[in-house]
Design an enzyme around this catalytic site. Structure first.
Site, PDB file in Angstrom:
ATOM      1  N   HIS A 143       4.327  -4.176   9.242  1.00  0.00           N
ATOM      2  CA  HIS A 143       4.416  -4.199  10.471  1.00  0.00           C
ATOM      3  C   HIS A 143       3.007  -4.666  11.053  1.00  0.00           C
ATOM      4  CE1 HIS A 143       7.417  -1.604   9.280  1.00  0.00           C
ATOM      5  NE2 HIS A 143       6.566  -0.636   8.758  1.00  0.00           N
ATOM      6  N   HIS A 192      12.800  -2.388   2.267  1.00  0.00           N
ATOM      7  CA  HIS A 192      12.375  -0.920   2.471  1.00  0.00           C
ATOM      8  C   HIS A 192      13.170   0.142   1.681  1.00  0.00           C
ATOM      9  CE1 HIS A 192       9.543  -3.223   5.044  1.00  0.00           C
ATOM     10  NE2 HIS A 192      10.524  -3.717   5.483  1.00  0.00           N
ATOM     11  N   GLU A 251      12.991  -9.010   1.623  1.00  0.00           N
ATOM     12  CA  GLU A 251      12.421  -8.019   2.215  1.00  0.00           C
ATOM     13  C   GLU A 251      12.946  -6.760   1.775  1.00  0.00           C
ATOM     14  OE1 GLU A 251      11.666  -8.387   6.428  1.00  0.00           O
ATOM     15  OE2 GLU A 251      10.618  -6.322   6.416  1.00  0.00           O
ATOM     16  N   ASN A 279       8.351  -5.456  -0.873  1.00  0.00           N
ATOM     17  CA  ASN A 279       8.325  -4.245  -0.038  1.00  0.00           C
ATOM     18  C   ASN A 279       6.800  -4.241   0.341  1.00  0.00           C
ATOM     19  OD1 ASN A 279       7.913  -1.842   1.382  1.00  0.00           O
ATOM     20  ND2 ASN A 279       8.984  -0.798  -0.269  1.00  0.00           N
ATOM     21  N   ARG A 286       7.537   0.846  13.308  1.00  0.00           N
ATOM     22  CA  ARG A 286       8.335   0.374  12.178  1.00  0.00           C
ATOM     23  C   ARG A 286       9.276  -0.519  12.325  1.00  0.00           C
ATOM     24  NH1 ARG A 286       5.440   3.532   8.048  1.00  0.00           N
ATOM     25  NH2 ARG A 286       4.770   5.711   9.241  1.00  0.00           N
ATOM     26  N   ASP A 308       1.925 -15.593   6.940  1.00  0.00           N
ATOM     27  CA  ASP A 308       1.534 -17.001   6.582  1.00  0.00           C
ATOM     28  C   ASP A 308       1.684 -17.431   5.182  1.00  0.00           C
ATOM     29  OD1 ASP A 308       1.044 -17.144   9.378  1.00  0.00           O
ATOM     30  OD2 ASP A 308      -1.256 -17.321   9.267  1.00  0.00           O
ATOM     31  N   PRO A 345       0.672  -1.055  -0.153  1.00  0.00           N
ATOM     32  CA  PRO A 345       0.178   0.101  -0.116  1.00  0.00           C
ATOM     33  C   PRO A 345       0.913   1.248   0.021  1.00  0.00           C
ATOM     34  CG  PRO A 345      -0.071  -1.151   2.064  1.00  0.00           C
ATOM     35  CD  PRO A 345       0.667  -2.172   1.107  1.00  0.00           C
ATOM     36  N   ASN A 346       0.200   2.127  -0.723  1.00  0.00           N
ATOM     37  CA  ASN A 346       0.803   3.672  -0.756  1.00  0.00           C
ATOM     38  C   ASN A 346       2.149   3.884  -1.726  1.00  0.00           C
ATOM     39  OD1 ASN A 346      -1.096   4.838   0.615  1.00  0.00           O
ATOM     40  ND2 ASN A 346      -0.279   3.702   2.554  1.00  0.00           N
ATOM     41  N   ALA A 357       3.199  -0.571   4.780  1.00  0.00           N
ATOM     42  CA  ALA A 357       2.862  -0.713   6.150  1.00  0.00           C
ATOM     43  C   ALA A 357       2.372  -1.921   6.559  1.00  0.00           C
ATOM     44  CB  ALA A 357       1.745   0.334   6.332  1.00  0.00           C
ATOM     45  N   ARG A 416      13.311   5.173  12.350  1.00  0.00           N
ATOM     46  CA  ARG A 416      11.670   5.741  12.134  1.00  0.00           C
ATOM     47  C   ARG A 416      11.128   5.424  13.471  1.00  0.00           C
ATOM     48  NH1 ARG A 416       9.167   5.259   6.768  1.00  0.00           N
ATOM     49  NH2 ARG A 416       7.815   6.820   7.411  1.00  0.00           N
ATOM     50  N   SER A 475      13.195   3.426   3.071  1.00  0.00           N
ATOM     51  CA  SER A 475      13.737   4.119   4.129  1.00  0.00           C
ATOM     52  C   SER A 475      14.196   2.990   5.232  1.00  0.00           C
ATOM     53  CB  SER A 475      12.415   4.728   4.837  1.00  0.00           C
ATOM     54  OG  SER A 475      11.581   4.067   5.416  1.00  0.00           O
ATOM     55  N   ARG A 531       4.611  11.139  -2.397  1.00  0.00           N
ATOM     56  CA  ARG A 531       4.596  10.877  -1.002  1.00  0.00           C
ATOM     57  C   ARG A 531       5.677  11.119  -0.192  1.00  0.00           C
ATOM     58  NH1 ARG A 531       4.863   4.697   0.976  1.00  0.00           N
ATOM     59  NH2 ARG A 531       3.841   5.117   3.315  1.00  0.00           N
ATOM     60  N   TYR A 541      10.993   9.120   1.236  1.00  0.00           N
ATOM     61  CA  TYR A 541      10.773   8.059   0.097  1.00  0.00           C
ATOM     62  C   TYR A 541      11.637   8.370  -1.013  1.00  0.00           C
ATOM     63  CZ  TYR A 541       7.544   5.741   3.454  1.00  0.00           C
ATOM     64  OH  TYR A 541       6.943   5.368   4.692  1.00  0.00           O
TER      65      TYR A 541
HETATM   66  C1  DHK Z   1       7.120   1.753   3.238  1.00  0.00           C
HETATM   67  C2  DHK Z   1       6.001   2.269   3.732  1.00  0.00           C
HETATM   68  O1  DHK Z   1       4.930   2.404   3.004  1.00  0.00           O
HETATM   69  C3  DHK Z   1       6.096   2.339   5.174  1.00  0.00           C
HETATM   70  O2  DHK Z   1       4.783   1.663   5.887  1.00  0.00           O
HETATM   71  C4  DHK Z   1       6.899   1.183   5.739  1.00  0.00           C
HETATM   72  C5  DHK Z   1       8.260   1.264   3.622  1.00  0.00           C
HETATM   73  C6  DHK Z   1       8.442   1.800   5.005  1.00  0.00           C
HETATM   74  C7  DHK Z   1       9.539   1.593   2.911  1.00  0.00           C
HETATM   75  O3  DHK Z   1      10.348   2.265   3.546  1.00  0.00           O
HETATM   76  O4  DHK Z   1       9.742   1.321   1.896  1.00  0.00           O
HETATM   77  O5  DHK Z   1       7.146   1.465   7.072  1.00  0.00           O
END
Ligand code: DHK
Length: 162
Positions: A99, A119, A117, A93, A130, A106, A29-30, A96, A126, A121, A37, A42
């Site tokens: 977390h 990320h 995995e 990635n 997180r 699963d 998401p996002n 959110a 942070r 950031s 953003r 990011y």
């Molecule tokens: C991306 C997100 O959207 C956050 O919710 C994570 C992660 C970190 C990133 O750093 O790519 O906490």
């Protein structure tokens, strides 16, 4: 033949495309909002820029990259389930959901497909919430804090495994 592809062959997996191991690069998401953003966290690259980088790295490493993004937890679960028979590795990635999502954990455990995995950031610099990742419990390893380059590092790590 690496262990992951042996397992795939045993399962009757189609984990390669034109002889290249398929790697699912899954974004949660996002991440579709990258570039707009919170650029101070990011960066300014868009998700399309990250996808281009992954395809370039895939070509160099002999991997077939299948790049996807969803804001829906269930859709990510479905893709991870599909990876069991369709992919030799996963770069994830989970945004959110990293977390919060026992469902993604699963699914990764059921997929029996190596996962790295990622990320953008450094999640450990942070907020406390997180710092914990459900994904890490199933991942081979985790890369964070290097922006889009983290995806390339993850593909390089998988290229040695699959
Ligand atoms: C991306 C997100 O959207 C956050 O919710 C994570 C992660 C970190 C990133 O750093 O790519 O906490």
């Amino acid at each position: 033949m690496a262990k992951a592809r042996k397992l795939a062959a045993k399962d009757g997996k189609q984990a390669s495309k034109a002889g290249k191991p398929v790697i699912y690069v899954l974004n949660g998401p996002n991440l579709n909002m990258l570039g707009l953003r919170q650029p101070e966290i990011y960066g300014r690259d868009t998700l399309a820029d990250v996808e281009k980088l992954c395809h370039k790295a895939g070509t160099r490493l002999g991997l077939a990259v299948d790049f996807r993004q969803s804001n829906l937890e269930g859709e990510l679960v479905t893709w991870i389930q599909q990876a069991r028979t369709k992919a030799a590795g996963i770069v994830l990635n989970a945004g959110a959901y990293t977390h919060t999502s026992v469902a993604l954990l699963d699914a990764l455990n059921a997929a029996e497909t190596p996962c790295v995995e990622v990320h953008l950031s450094n999640i450990h610099r942070r907020e406390n919430f997180r710092h914990h990742s459900y994904i890490s419990l199933a991942a081979k390893g985790m890369i964070c804090g290097f922006g889009p380059k983290g995806y390339v590092l993850a593909l390089e790590a998988l290229a040695d495994i699959v």
